[in-house]
Design an enzyme around this catalytic site. Structure first.
Site, short mmCIF file in Angstrom:
data_model
loop_
_atom_site.label_atom_id
_atom_site.label_comp_id
_atom_site.label_asym_id
_atom_site.label_seq_id
_atom_site.Cartn_x
_atom_site.Cartn_y
_atom_site.Cartn_z
N HIS A 1 -24.12 15.81 13.50
CA HIS A 1 -25.35 15.28 12.92
C HIS A 1 -25.83 16.22 11.81
CE1 HIS A 1 -29.18 13.24 12.65
NE2 HIS A 1 -29.78 14.42 12.67
N HIS B 1 0.44 4.20 1.39
CA HIS B 1 0.62 4.88 2.67
C HIS B 1 1.54 4.11 3.61
CE1 HIS B 1 -3.22 2.80 2.27
NE2 HIS B 1 -3.11 2.41 3.52
N LEU C 1 0.84 -1.20 0.00
CA LEU C 1 0.00 0.00 0.00
C LEU C 1 0.87 1.24 0.00
CD1 LEU C 1 -2.62 -1.12 2.68
CD2 LEU C 1 -2.95 -1.00 0.20
P1 FAD Z 1 6.57 2.01 -6.48
O1 FAD Z 1 5.47 2.98 -6.43
O2 FAD Z 1 6.36 0.76 -7.26
O3 FAD Z 1 7.82 2.80 -7.05
C1 FAD Z 1 9.03 2.18 -7.34
C2 FAD Z 1 9.80 3.04 -8.29
O4 FAD Z 1 11.12 2.53 -8.38
C3 FAD Z 1 9.27 3.04 -9.73
O5 FAD Z 1 9.10 4.36 -10.17
C4 FAD Z 1 10.33 2.32 -10.53
O6 FAD Z 1 10.46 2.80 -11.85
C5 FAD Z 1 11.57 2.64 -9.72
N1 FAD Z 1 12.67 1.69 -9.88
C6 FAD Z 1 12.64 0.34 -9.76
N2 FAD Z 1 13.87 -0.19 -9.93
C7 FAD Z 1 14.69 0.85 -10.18
C8 FAD Z 1 16.08 0.96 -10.44
N3 FAD Z 1 16.89 -0.11 -10.46
N4 FAD Z 1 16.60 2.19 -10.67
C9 FAD Z 1 15.82 3.29 -10.65
N5 FAD Z 1 14.50 3.25 -10.39
C10 FAD Z 1 13.94 2.05 -10.16
N6 FAD Z 1 -2.07 1.54 -2.94
C11 FAD Z 1 -2.80 2.29 -2.11
O7 FAD Z 1 -2.41 2.52 -0.96
N7 FAD Z 1 -4.01 2.85 -2.52
C12 FAD Z 1 -4.49 2.62 -3.75
O8 FAD Z 1 -5.55 3.13 -4.10
C13 FAD Z 1 -3.74 1.82 -4.64
N8 FAD Z 1 -4.18 1.58 -5.89
C14 FAD Z 1 -3.43 0.83 -6.74
C15 FAD Z 1 -3.92 0.56 -8.01
C16 FAD Z 1 -3.19 -0.20 -8.90
C17 FAD Z 1 -3.74 -0.46 -10.28
C18 FAD Z 1 -1.92 -0.71 -8.51
C19 FAD Z 1 -1.09 -1.51 -9.47
C20 FAD Z 1 -1.42 -0.47 -7.24
C21 FAD Z 1 -2.18 0.29 -6.34
N9 FAD Z 1 -1.73 0.55 -5.04
C22 FAD Z 1 -2.50 1.30 -4.19
C23 FAD Z 1 -0.44 0.04 -4.55
C24 FAD Z 1 0.62 1.15 -4.60
O9 FAD Z 1 0.74 1.62 -5.92
C25 FAD Z 1 1.95 0.62 -4.10
O10 FAD Z 1 1.79 0.05 -2.83
C26 FAD Z 1 2.97 1.75 -4.01
O11 FAD Z 1 3.16 2.38 -5.25
C27 FAD Z 1 4.32 1.22 -3.50
O12 FAD Z 1 5.22 2.27 -3.42
P2 FAD Z 1 6.79 2.04 -3.55
O13 FAD Z 1 7.39 3.39 -3.36
O14 FAD Z 1 7.21 0.95 -2.67
O15 FAD Z 1 7.04 1.53 -5.05
P1 NAI Z 2 -4.62 -9.08 -4.34
O1 NAI Z 2 -3.62 -9.84 -3.58
O2 NAI Z 2 -5.43 -8.04 -3.67
O3 NAI Z 2 -5.66 -10.08 -5.00
C1 NAI Z 2 -5.29 -11.12 -5.84
C2 NAI Z 2 -6.41 -12.14 -5.88
O4 NAI Z 2 -6.11 -13.10 -6.88
C3 NAI Z 2 -6.58 -12.91 -4.58
O5 NAI Z 2 -7.93 -12.93 -4.24
C4 NAI Z 2 -6.03 -14.29 -4.91
O6 NAI Z 2 -6.65 -15.32 -4.16
C5 NAI Z 2 -6.38 -14.39 -6.38
N1 NAI Z 2 -5.57 -15.33 -7.16
C6 NAI Z 2 -4.24 -15.56 -7.05
N2 NAI Z 2 -3.85 -16.47 -7.98
C7 NAI Z 2 -4.96 -16.80 -8.69
C8 NAI Z 2 -5.20 -17.66 -9.78
N3 NAI Z 2 -4.22 -18.37 -10.36
N4 NAI Z 2 -6.46 -17.76 -10.26
C9 NAI Z 2 -7.47 -17.04 -9.70
N5 NAI Z 2 -7.29 -16.20 -8.66
C10 NAI Z 2 -6.06 -16.07 -8.17
O7 NAI Z 2 -3.81 -8.49 -5.59
P2 NAI Z 2 -4.21 -7.43 -6.69
O8 NAI Z 2 -5.67 -7.21 -6.71
O9 NAI Z 2 -3.52 -7.88 -7.92
O10 NAI Z 2 -3.50 -6.13 -6.15
C11 NAI Z 2 -2.07 -6.09 -5.97
C12 NAI Z 2 -1.70 -5.20 -4.84
O11 NAI Z 2 -1.97 -3.85 -5.15
C13 NAI Z 2 -2.45 -5.55 -3.59
O12 NAI Z 2 -1.52 -5.99 -2.64
C14 NAI Z 2 -3.09 -4.29 -3.12
O13 NAI Z 2 -2.76 -4.02 -1.80
C15 NAI Z 2 -2.54 -3.20 -4.03
N6 NAI Z 2 -3.67 -2.37 -4.45
C16 NAI Z 2 -4.28 -1.59 -3.52
C17 NAI Z 2 -5.38 -0.85 -3.83
C18 NAI Z 2 -6.04 -0.06 -2.77
O14 NAI Z 2 -5.45 0.12 -1.72
N7 NAI Z 2 -7.25 0.44 -2.99
C19 NAI Z 2 -5.94 -0.83 -5.18
C20 NAI Z 2 -5.26 -1.73 -6.08
C21 NAI Z 2 -4.15 -2.44 -5.71
#
Ligand code: FAD
Ligand code: NAI
Length: 467
Positions: free
Chosen positions: A446, A323, A321
């Site tokens: 409220h 945050h 996540l």
């Molecule tokens: P990242 O955001 O993945 O950043 C890593 C960075 O490192 C990237 O920019 C990458 O290019 C760079 N990097 C990697 N290797 C190298 C290298 N060797 N040299 C230079 N740069 C490099 N989380 C939430 O809390 N709320 C949400 O609503 C939410 N929605 C999501 C929706 C989707 C579709 C996805 C995929 C994820 C979502 N997440 C959400 C998860 C969230 O995006 C991640 O938990 C978060 O971005 C992790 O932050 P991070 O800084 O660890 O890494």
């Molecule tokens: P996830 O871990 O939330 O869900 C993956 C789901 O796929 C699980 O229910 C799992 O049982 C299922 N699964 C795994 N292998 C499978 C298979 N072979 N066939 C069918 N089902 C299978 O992962 P997701 O949705 O891909 O998100 C990735 C990460 O990004 C999560 O860890 C989440 O925390 C973060 N994220 C957070 C958001 C938010 O905070 N609102 C929004 C989107 C992503």
């Protein structure tokens, strides 16, 4: 050769926040980013674009279905997907610019290129233009995030078989969208495309949706999504996708094995989780140890197995996540400055930004049962909340779990509109070790939906007023 106190590799929410906090504390800081834009997964292909599309598609849905009953007559809304994608991109650009501004404001050097650790205190950066740079630094923070988990034998082309990245940029609304994985991504992006007109089927390996969330909440959420039109195939897996035809032929099999069925789809979204991203970082050569799931191994101070190298965010253990990554970034910067940086992993909220939203902090009932903790539960439905009644948005409930002996709140679970905003009073309460009684005696304005939290807290002591 440049000299720094700290070089952060990766500028996602973990990396850039760590850099800002370290600069605030007086360190000379550089960030290394391989992508052309700052902000990582979250800003570019994660949180931000998905929330922009969730918001826009919710407005589309509301305009088509809820306005008339409030006496707001509008013609049937027409979708301009190009404009909606533009709206999404503006949101991304605005946030990316914000991070660029923060780097400048805090005098943080931004170095574009792929970072490689060449041992403690040394980072080599290979620029896209082929130029290499060497950075000397007292400390390194690895904040390289995560990447999409892939399904064996099913190749993601980001056009017809997509990950979340492709699903955020489809060129047209698929008639039939099949989603593998009923996790957060599957349900959020499934909601976007369902609202815009796709028929959505979700195939989930387990016998429930949203593993990790409270079971009662997940059950009710599944019923609500089914009422909206989602179809679920639980306890099932996708074993193959045949791409030779005009539509995709997807093989779906019971999770335990058995007779498979073929389901047709225009687009398949693979959303089965994410994996830590460490490719090309040179960790093995540098002696930085990984755990059995490929995550960088750290101690309680975010230190890796090599002195002076730390790691945070998606690349280490814990919920993936934004945050959580941010808080770890702040904590490690404070530790490097000799302060007592710390993250309380028991009070990290989780939110699913669907309609209704789902939010949670702390333990689920299943976790408490498994740990043998005696607890009391107070539940309050939005059907009994005045504001929800007048707005006619009464789906869902608040559930508070408190220690049976001490009344200390151990978990709060909300399903309902605005649940993602409402959860934070529970986070504050839990940070202070507060009780259900504390919450129940706190005056709530409220009429607000947050009154349902107070009522659920009252319900822990069996004295809810409006139920
Ligand atoms: P990242 O955001 O993945 O950043 C890593 C960075 O490192 C990237 O920019 C990458 O290019 C760079 N990097 C990697 N290797 C190298 C290298 N060797 N040299 C230079 N740069 C490099 N989380 C939430 O809390 N709320 C949400 O609503 C939410 N929605 C999501 C929706 C989707 C579709 C996805 C995929 C994820 C979502 N997440 C959400 C998860 C969230 O995006 C991640 O938990 C978060 O971005 C992790 O932050 P991070 O800084 O660890 O890494
Ligand atoms: P996830 O871990 O939330 O869900 C993956 C789901 O796929 C699980 O229910 C799992 O049982 C299922 N699964 C795994 N292998 C499978 C298979 N072979 N066939 C069918 N089902 C299978 O992962 P997701 O949705 O891909 O998100 C990735 C990460 O990004 C999560 O860890 C989440 O925390 C973060 N994220 C957070 C958001 C938010 O905070 N609102 C929004 C989107 C992503």
């Amino acid at each position: 050769m440049a000299n720094y106190d700290l070089v952060v590799i990766g500028t996602g929410p973990g990396g850039y926040v760590c850099a800002v906090r370290a600069a605030q504390l007086g360190m000379k800081v550089a960030v290394v980013e391989k992508n052309a834009t700052l902000g990582g997964t979250c800003l570019n292909i994660g949180c931000m674009p998905s929330k922009a599309l969730l918001h826009a598609s919710e407005m589309f849905e509301e305009a088509g279905h809820s306005f008339a009953k409030m006496g707001v007559g509008v013609p049937a809304p027409k979708l301009d997907l190009g404009a909606m994608m533009n709206f999404k991109q503006q949101g991304i650009d605005g946030n990316v610019k914000g991070v660029e501004f923060l780097m400048k404001k805090n005098k943080i050097d931004v170095i574009t290129g792929k970072g490689k650790i060449a041992g403690a205190g040394k980072v080599e950066v290979a620029g896209a233009d082929g130029k290499a740079q060497s950075l000397e630094t007292k400390n390194i923070v690895i904040a390289t995030g995560s990447d999409v988990a892939r399904l064996k034998g099913i190749e993601i082309d980001e056009k017809r078989i997509v990950s979340s990245t492709g699903a955020l940029s489809l060129e047209k609304v698929p008639q039939k969208l099949l989603i593998v994985g009923a996790g957060v991504i599957g349900l959020e992006l499934g909601s976007v495309w369902h609202r815009l007109g796709a028929q959505v089927t979700v195939v989930e390996f387990l016998d429930r949706i949203l593993p990790g969330m409270d079971g009662e909440v997940a059950k009710q959420f599944q019923r609500i999504l089914e009422k909206q039109g989602f179809a679920f195939k639980l306890g099932a897996k996708v074993t193959a996708v045949d791409t030779s035809g005009k539509t995709l032929s997807v093989q779906v099999e019971p999770a335990a094995g058995g007779k498979s069925e073929t389901v047709q789809a225009d687009v398949v979204l693979v959303a089965i989780g994410r994996v830590p991203y460490t490719e090309g970082l040179g960790l093995k050569e540098a002696g930085v140890a990984l755990d059995d799931r490929g995550r960088v191994k750290i101690d309680s101070h975010f230190a890796t197995s090599v002195k002076g190298i730390y790691a945070i965010g998606d690349v280490v253990a814990g919920p993936m996540l934004a945050h959580k990554a941010e808080d770890e970034g702040v904590a490690v910067a404070e530790i490097l400055a000799g302060q007592a940086g710390h993250v309380n992993y028991d009070a990290i909220p989780g939110v699913v930004y669907t309609t209704p939203e789902v939010s949670a902090v702390g333990k689920t009932e299943e976790e408490l049962k498994q740990a043998g903790v005696a607890y009391t539960s107070g539940k309050f439905p939005f059907t009994a909340n005045g504001r929800s009644k007048v707005n006619q948005t009464t789906e869902g409930f608040v559930k508070i779990l408190a220690d049976a002996k001490t009344d200390r709140v151990l978990g709060v679970h909300i399903i309902g509109r605005e649940a993602g905003e409402m959860i934070h009073e529970a986070c504050v309460l839990m940070e202070f070790g507060g009780s259900a009684e504390d919450l129940a005696r706190t005056c709530h304005a409220h009429p607000t939906r947050s009154e349902a939290i107070k009522e659920a807290a009252l319900a822990v002591g069996k004295r809810a007023i409006h139920m």
